[in-house]
Design a protein around this motif. Sequence first.
Motif, PDB file in Angstrom:
ATOM      1  N   GLU A  66     -16.833  16.468   0.317  1.00  0.00           N
ATOM      2  CA  GLU A  66     -16.138  17.292  -0.733  1.00  0.00           C
ATOM      3  C   GLU A  66     -15.787  18.439   0.109  1.00  0.00           C
ATOM      4  OE1 GLU A  66     -15.559  15.841  -3.304  1.00  0.00           O
ATOM      5  OE2 GLU A  66     -16.646  14.165  -3.707  1.00  0.00           O
ATOM      6  N   THR A  91     -19.898  19.759   0.645  1.00  0.00           N
ATOM      7  CA  THR A  91     -21.077  18.950   0.592  1.00  0.00           C
ATOM      8  C   THR A  91     -20.481  17.380   0.744  1.00  0.00           C
ATOM      9  OG1 THR A  91     -20.720  18.943  -1.756  1.00  0.00           O
ATOM     10  CG2 THR A  91     -22.362  20.643  -0.959  1.00  0.00           C
ATOM     11  N   GLY A 124     -21.066  13.989  -1.548  1.00  0.00           N
ATOM     12  CA  GLY A 124     -21.008  13.360  -2.679  1.00  0.00           C
ATOM     13  C   GLY A 124     -20.716  12.034  -2.825  1.00  0.00           C
ATOM     14  N   ASP A 154     -29.070  15.434  -1.881  1.00  0.00           N
ATOM     15  CA  ASP A 154     -27.717  16.116  -2.549  1.00  0.00           C
ATOM     16  C   ASP A 154     -28.103  17.573  -2.961  1.00  0.00           C
ATOM     17  OD1 ASP A 154     -26.361  13.604  -2.709  1.00  0.00           O
ATOM     18  OD2 ASP A 154     -26.910  13.378  -4.819  1.00  0.00           O
TER      19      ASP A 154
END
Length: 242
Positions: A50, A55, A57, A73
């Motif tokens: 992302e 990050t 995801g 996460d």
Amino acid sequence: MYVTAAESRVLARVFGLLSEDLGERDVREAVGHHLLELLQADYYASFVWEEATRTFGKAVFLNMDPKNLANYDRYYQHHDPITFKLQARREATLVTQVMPQRELMRTEFFNDFLARDGLHWGVNAYSFVGDRNIGDVRIWRGRHRQNFDAHALELLRLIEPAFTGALVRAAGGAMHADASPVLRLSVREFEIARMISDDLSDKEIAHRLSVEVSTVRTHLKRIFEKLGVRRRSGVASLLSRH
């Protein structure tokens, strides 16, 4: 490359799956089951990068603890010493190619995240459209197994174009404007394009595929049209870039 009869059967299922009209998450999850069998592996996960949040995801996973993935996460992906190095290579890569196993085993990431589920030997592959990472596969074996080898990398590199193409189709065409023309090729066309890049003649390609030379030339015509090139050297040039 040499492929065993068992591997050939799994590859046929993989390419059949990747030719279906599946959603993006379904593509990544379904291919995982086959990759565990193909690579004789124990654990599988797949993420999407992302860019807005910087990050990983949209996790899908097999044989891993959901609570441990939630910790990834929340925390461990921000203290991950290997994944950005693997992603930067933009092709199937053994974890030990970017960090020696002994060094990895001394990290917080290994001891408090990977080892909790039993992950020890890893290999990752990433799908890119231009500069965009649109999905990955992360495959692991337990500590009492052997590390993955060059043959595993070849198998993943064989599958990657079809995997990327399936993800592009699943996005409903949103990525096509930026996509490499190589993604327009069918699995057989890509196979022939790779042989062209290896400087095989039409006769040699026909012999390898057990087809007529005229069939190879029909495929060549379609490959040239899809890639927008006029010569075999143009095919080789595009494949080397993408």
